[in-house]
Design an enzyme around this catalytic site. Sequence first.
Site: not given
Length: 234
Positions: A33-34
């Site tokens: 993810g980020n």
Amino acid sequence: GRVLAARCDARGLRFVVSAGGTREPIDPVRYIGNRSSGKQGVAVAVAAADRGAEVTLVVAHADEATLALAAAHPRIGVHRADTAAELSETLRGLAPAADVIVMAAAVADYRVAEASDRKLTKETSNGVPPAITLVENEDILAGLVERRAEGQMVVGFAAETPEAGESLAERGVRKRRRKGVDLLAVNEVGWSTGFEQVDNALTIIDARDEVVASVAGTKREVADALVDAVLAIR
Ligand code: CTP
Ligand code: CA
């Protein structure tokens, strides 16, 4: 704060805005993810809707409290997406009916080539850290620009870490050309800059490679400046 006489300068325009960060599965319990909170993209959706636009917001993973406020807006409809592939499919369906597309989502550049149906365990890896093979995701924004409808406007976002000898605007101009968008909103990020913050700073670059606005303020104030830039070239 609220103004008494609201501006209605975006009335009649249909916006499609993407926000939040995609998640690319590794196995049933893990993902890549980020740090996107989706707050800036949601602020753009709310700013446009408050100014009279009809807005469709496509949200990947985002701060749920911020999203709940937007979802309650009478002129905002919300769709959810998990991965970059899902986001792409949803946007592809919505794009033809949009006057303005704002791509504020943080899309994973790569996904795991083959996500495992079973949880990766230390027992099966025998002390050797598993290697994860990545493959490139489709560039959603490039696809939207390629298939853009007559008169449709496409706006991109870019999060950049500053580099010695090159300004944020210079990096932004290169990316704007590469993406072929009408406007590129560039914001500086770092370990403690940009993400999950109340405030943001944006440099907005237009199709003539000119900086049309350099704004700092709350994400809502910055969003209004972006809506201003959109309306100025329509
Ligand atoms: N974007 C997209 N699809 C991708 C990657 C990015 O639509 N697979 C969009 C983002 O939503 C954003 C714009 O493209 O509006 C710029 O994203 P950015 O990550 O800055 O650009 P990249 O071309 O991926 O370049 P970089 O190598 O700097 O990450
Ligand atoms: Ca990227």
